[in-house]
Design a protein around this motif. Sequence first.
Motif, PDB file in Angstrom:
ATOM      1  N   PRO A  84       0.580  -1.212   0.057  1.00  0.00           N
ATOM      2  CA  PRO A  84      -0.073  -0.027   0.130  1.00  0.00           C
ATOM      3  C   PRO A  84       0.933   1.115  -0.112  1.00  0.00           C
ATOM      4  N   MET A  85       0.470   2.337  -0.588  1.00  0.00           N
ATOM      5  CA  MET A  85       1.170   3.513  -0.465  1.00  0.00           C
ATOM      6  C   MET A  85       1.534   4.144   0.741  1.00  0.00           C
ATOM      7  N   SER A  86       0.468   3.823   1.786  1.00  0.00           N
ATOM      8  CA  SER A  86       0.788   4.366   3.190  1.00  0.00           C
ATOM      9  C   SER A  86       0.129   3.282   4.087  1.00  0.00           C
ATOM     10  N   GLY A 138       9.185   0.216   2.957  1.00  0.00           N
ATOM     11  CA  GLY A 138       9.413  -0.182   1.741  1.00  0.00           C
ATOM     12  C   GLY A 138       9.246   0.532   0.561  1.00  0.00           C
ATOM     13  N   VAL A 139       8.421   1.237   0.734  1.00  0.00           N
ATOM     14  CA  VAL A 139       7.729   2.148  -0.490  1.00  0.00           C
ATOM     15  C   VAL A 139       8.776   3.079  -1.189  1.00  0.00           C
ATOM     16  N   GLU A 147      11.955   2.979  -0.475  1.00  0.00           N
ATOM     17  CA  GLU A 147      13.377   2.235  -0.843  1.00  0.00           C
ATOM     18  C   GLU A 147      12.774   1.667  -2.119  1.00  0.00           C
ATOM     19  N   ALA A 148      11.711   1.230  -2.373  1.00  0.00           N
ATOM     20  CA  ALA A 148      11.355   0.614  -3.816  1.00  0.00           C
ATOM     21  C   ALA A 148      11.236   1.429  -4.827  1.00  0.00           C
ATOM     22  N   ILE A 149      11.203   2.663  -4.799  1.00  0.00           N
ATOM     23  CA  ILE A 149      11.413   3.743  -5.678  1.00  0.00           C
ATOM     24  C   ILE A 149      12.901   4.024  -5.863  1.00  0.00           C
ATOM     25  N   LEU A 150      13.712   4.273  -4.780  1.00  0.00           N
ATOM     26  CA  LEU A 150      15.042   4.764  -4.864  1.00  0.00           C
ATOM     27  C   LEU A 150      15.932   3.452  -5.159  1.00  0.00           C
ATOM     28  N   GLU A 151      15.484   2.281  -5.225  1.00  0.00           N
ATOM     29  CA  GLU A 151      16.475   1.289  -5.346  1.00  0.00           C
ATOM     30  C   GLU A 151      16.015   0.524  -6.734  1.00  0.00           C
ATOM     31  N   ALA A 152      14.987   1.001  -7.269  1.00  0.00           N
ATOM     32  CA  ALA A 152      14.544   0.162  -8.493  1.00  0.00           C
ATOM     33  C   ALA A 152      15.650   0.421  -9.623  1.00  0.00           C
ATOM     34  N   ASP A 153      15.642  -0.370 -10.638  1.00  0.00           N
ATOM     35  CA  ASP A 153      16.337   0.004 -11.854  1.00  0.00           C
ATOM     36  C   ASP A 153      15.264   0.500 -13.050  1.00  0.00           C
ATOM     37  N   LEU A 154      14.111   0.602 -12.566  1.00  0.00           N
ATOM     38  CA  LEU A 154      12.981   1.094 -13.580  1.00  0.00           C
ATOM     39  C   LEU A 154      11.669   1.441 -12.841  1.00  0.00           C
ATOM     40  N   ASP A 171       9.303  13.208  -3.808  1.00  0.00           N
ATOM     41  CA  ASP A 171      10.666  13.350  -3.810  1.00  0.00           C
ATOM     42  C   ASP A 171      11.473  11.958  -4.317  1.00  0.00           C
ATOM     43  N   ALA A 172      10.907  11.093  -3.927  1.00  0.00           N
ATOM     44  CA  ALA A 172      11.637   9.732  -4.125  1.00  0.00           C
ATOM     45  C   ALA A 172      11.904   9.392  -5.600  1.00  0.00           C
ATOM     46  N   LEU A 173      10.642   9.764  -6.210  1.00  0.00           N
ATOM     47  CA  LEU A 173      10.356   9.606  -7.851  1.00  0.00           C
ATOM     48  C   LEU A 173      11.232  10.721  -8.625  1.00  0.00           C
ATOM     49  N   ARG A 174      11.401  11.981  -7.879  1.00  0.00           N
ATOM     50  CA  ARG A 174      12.331  12.913  -8.570  1.00  0.00           C
ATOM     51  C   ARG A 174      13.799  12.434  -8.492  1.00  0.00           C
ATOM     52  N   THR A 175      14.198  11.912  -7.418  1.00  0.00           N
ATOM     53  CA  THR A 175      15.686  11.592  -7.320  1.00  0.00           C
ATOM     54  C   THR A 175      15.896  10.299  -7.410  1.00  0.00           C
TER      55      THR A 175
END
Length: 337
Positions: free
Chosen positions: A146-148, A199-200, A202-209, A232-236
């Motif tokens: 879940p997103m949150s 985990g949310v 992290e899942a964005i920051l540590e993804a390959d795509l 912010d995670a998506l932007r960075t």
Amino acid sequence: MAAFPSRITVLSGGIGGARFLVGLLAHLASANPDGQSGSATTVTVIGNTGDDIWVHGVRVCPDLDTVMYTLGGGISAERGWGREDEHFTVKDELAAYGVEPTWFGLGDRDLATHLIRTQSLQSGFTLSEVTAALCDRWQPGVQLLPMSDDRAETHVVVQDPEQGRVAIHFQEWWIRHRAQLPAESFVMIGIDDARPAPGVVEAILEADLVILPPSNPVVSVGAILQVPGIADALRTTAAPVVGVSPIIGTAPVRGMADACLDAIGVETSAMGVALHYGARSAGGYLDAWLIADSDAASAPAISAAGIRVDDAPLLMSDPQATAALAAATMALAGFSA
Ligand code: GDP
Ligand code: CA
């Protein structure tokens, strides 16, 4: 072309996101270097919970359930939400008692999911934990987060003929009013205090795509992006972020997303949504955007905004067509398979 991605993260609403995920998993199963279904790539889905609602004493998470049932083989193919082979006896009985709301489609089979979720939440488990437990049965082949874990529900500000300006729950606007009551704005009640679920980020920051599938840009992907920390995670993130247009021509492929886009002053077109998300190079969310082949004329304007663009057939009419769409999405992000 870059190596095959080992971690893909998808920000999903209900039907559009779930159907895309079916195609993505099919594509990964056929394209994985070792030929093993899903073994080389982990797919994490960050599901919208802005549509969640308490109804007749149970907690309903429509988008999480749509993803879980669709990938687990339990979805109603005809409706696209809820269970196959469903009955609505409980709903009819509640209506016979004159208990509101009567407009919410609570199916008998589906109700079992909500009962378990509600009991578990009330015994102190988090929504993440409950979702993982429900997925033990459905084995969706993705990690569904879940997103949150915090309650933050989308409300729609409308002019009520009797009460004047009021905020009603998104589900009341969407289902009861079929999005026909003009929306002034959307507000997510509780969002300021909501944290991304474990985990949310992290899942964005540590993804390959990272993929924005063809989900509603306002109340599905837009709701996820409002959870403090996720945008912010998506932007960075170092991962490329690629999106698929939910709009072909001047209309959503399915549903009433145009009513949502109208309310926030965004044109209902592949270009309108692309410019609304914006280029990551300009503080937005997208590196690349896949549009329908019939919309190819808008490609130059989208690239001019700093978003790489390609066109492909965008109709998710069957799993093969959807797998091809997933392949085109990955190719646009720079992955060969
Ligand atoms: P919801 O939460 O159930 O409304 O589902 P989503 O937010 O995940 O997806 C809704 C969006 O999916 C709508 O805006 C539709 O236009 C889009 N959609 C549905 N089917 C298709 C399709 O076959 N192709 C594309 N490109 N978009 C689709
Ligand atoms: Ca939804």
